[in-house]
Motif scaffolding. Structure first.
Motif, PDB file in Angstrom:
ATOM      1  N   PRO A   1      54.914  72.419  27.705  1.00 15.82           N
ATOM      2  CA  PRO A   1      53.786  72.345  26.779  1.00 15.82           C
ATOM      3  C   PRO A   1      52.845  73.527  26.959  1.00 15.82           C
ATOM      4  CG  PRO A   1      53.482  70.819  28.568  1.00 15.82           C
ATOM      5  CD  PRO A   1      54.836  71.428  28.765  1.00 15.82           C
TER       6      PRO A   1
ATOM      7  N   ASP B   1      46.747  64.638  29.087  1.00 21.10           N
ATOM      8  CA  ASP B   1      48.022  64.585  28.372  1.00 21.10           C
ATOM      9  C   ASP B   1      48.391  65.991  27.919  1.00 21.10           C
ATOM     10  OD1 ASP B   1      50.276  63.483  27.322  1.00 21.10           O
ATOM     11  OD2 ASP B   1      49.302  62.552  25.602  1.00 21.10           O
ATOM     12  N   TYR B   2      49.646  66.144  27.545  1.00 20.84           N
ATOM     13  CA  TYR B   2      50.113  67.428  27.021  1.00 20.84           C
ATOM     14  C   TYR B   2      49.540  67.648  25.625  1.00 20.84           C
ATOM     15  CZ  TYR B   2      53.602  66.964  30.675  1.00 20.84           C
ATOM     16  OH  TYR B   2      54.229  66.796  31.870  1.00 20.84           O
ATOM     17  N   GLU B   3      49.327  68.896  25.274  1.00 22.00           N
ATOM     18  CA  GLU B   3      48.755  69.236  23.975  1.00 22.00           C
ATOM     19  C   GLU B   3      49.367  70.543  23.492  1.00 22.00           C
ATOM     20  OE1 GLU B   3      45.853  68.452  20.904  1.00 22.00           O
ATOM     21  OE2 GLU B   3      46.443  67.239  22.593  1.00 22.00           O
TER      22      GLU B   3
ATOM     23  N   HIS C   1      55.286  72.895  22.214  1.00 21.28           N
ATOM     24  CA  HIS C   1      56.152  72.837  23.381  1.00 21.28           C
ATOM     25  C   HIS C   1      57.184  73.968  23.275  1.00 21.28           C
ATOM     26  CE1 HIS C   1      54.286  68.967  23.772  1.00 21.28           C
ATOM     27  NE2 HIS C   1      54.918  68.743  24.900  1.00 21.28           N
TER      28      HIS C   1
ATOM     29  N   TYR D   1      48.668  75.095  30.569  1.00 22.39           N
ATOM     30  CA  TYR D   1      49.609  74.329  31.362  1.00 22.39           C
ATOM     31  C   TYR D   1      50.265  75.210  32.421  1.00 22.39           C
ATOM     32  CZ  TYR D   1      53.580  71.648  32.908  1.00 22.39           C
ATOM     33  OH  TYR D   1      54.493  70.998  33.701  1.00 22.39           O
TER      34      TYR D   1
ATOM     35  N   TYR E   1      48.478  71.093  36.280  1.00 25.17           N
ATOM     36  CA  TYR E   1      48.923  69.722  36.024  1.00 25.17           C
ATOM     37  C   TYR E   1      48.698  68.853  37.255  1.00 25.17           C
ATOM     38  CZ  TYR E   1      51.723  65.802  34.484  1.00 25.17           C
ATOM     39  OH  TYR E   1      52.138  64.545  34.131  1.00 25.17           O
TER      40      TYR E   1
ATOM     41  N   ILE F   1      47.118  71.363  28.585  1.00 25.85           N
ATOM     42  CA  ILE F   1      46.854  70.022  29.091  1.00 25.85           C
ATOM     43  C   ILE F   1      45.492  69.633  28.534  1.00 25.85           C
ATOM     44  CG2 ILE F   1      46.511  68.583  31.119  1.00 25.85           C
ATOM     45  CD1 ILE F   1      47.963  70.791  32.733  1.00 25.85           C
TER      46      ILE F   1
ATOM     47  N   ASN G   1      40.759  71.585  26.827  1.00 21.17           N
ATOM     48  CA  ASN G   1      42.146  72.034  26.922  1.00 21.17           C
ATOM     49  C   ASN G   1      42.238  73.133  27.965  1.00 21.17           C
ATOM     50  OD1 ASN G   1      43.040  70.328  24.926  1.00 21.17           O
ATOM     51  ND2 ASN G   1      42.961  71.858  23.316  1.00 21.17           N
TER      52      ASN G   1
END
Length: 146
Positions: A64, A49-51, A54, A28, A33, A67, A25
């Motif tokens: 988010p 992907d987003y994690e 948010h 963001y 990104y 990432i 992780n």
């Protein structure tokens, strides 16, 4: 974007590869990104992907927190696709190059072109060494990876 975010992302990727983690992780940011997008395009990582939570924005969108990057390994011995990451331009010493003077790594011969990439921050966005040469644009050398 602060330089700390880029440094943290590169360090987390490097450390995760060394311990053969499946995912990592990273914080963001737009730059992080875009780096993840290019790493996916260049086939250094499996996916991203987003994690996390948010956070809502004033314009109605949301941002988010993390990432999640899924790292890529090959074979039974789990050999990582990323073998080295090195930061070039640092806060105390910025490194700028024209498209003609983008350095070559590993002699730039034969199959070596496939296995490494430079990443440049340019007026046209974040680009790899190949796309920067093709578009004839120089910029700040951020890091290289192979």
């Amino acid at each position: 974007m602060t330089n700390v975010d880029l440094r943290v992302m590169l360090t987390r990727l490097r450390n995760s590869v060394m311990v053969k983690a499946r995912s990592v992780n990273v914080i963001y940011t737009k730059l992080n990104y875009r780096i993840a997008e290019i790493l996916k395009e260049e086939d250094f990582i499996e996916s991203f992907d987003y994690e996390g939570k948010h956070y809502p924005m004033q314009d109605g969108g949301c941002v988010p927190q993390y990432i999640k990057i899924m790292l890529k390994y090959k074979g039974v011995k789990q050999i990582p696709y990323i073998t080295e990451i090195k930061r070039i331009s640092k806060p105390g010493l910025r490194v700028y190059v024209s498209y003609r003077k983008i350095p070559k790594i590993l002699g730039d011969m034969g199959l070596a072109k496939i296995f490494y990439s430079f990443y440049l921050s340019t007026p046209k966005g974040l680009l790899t060494n190949k796309s920067a040469k093709f578009k004839r644009v120089g910029g700040e050398l951020l890091f290289y990876i192979w």
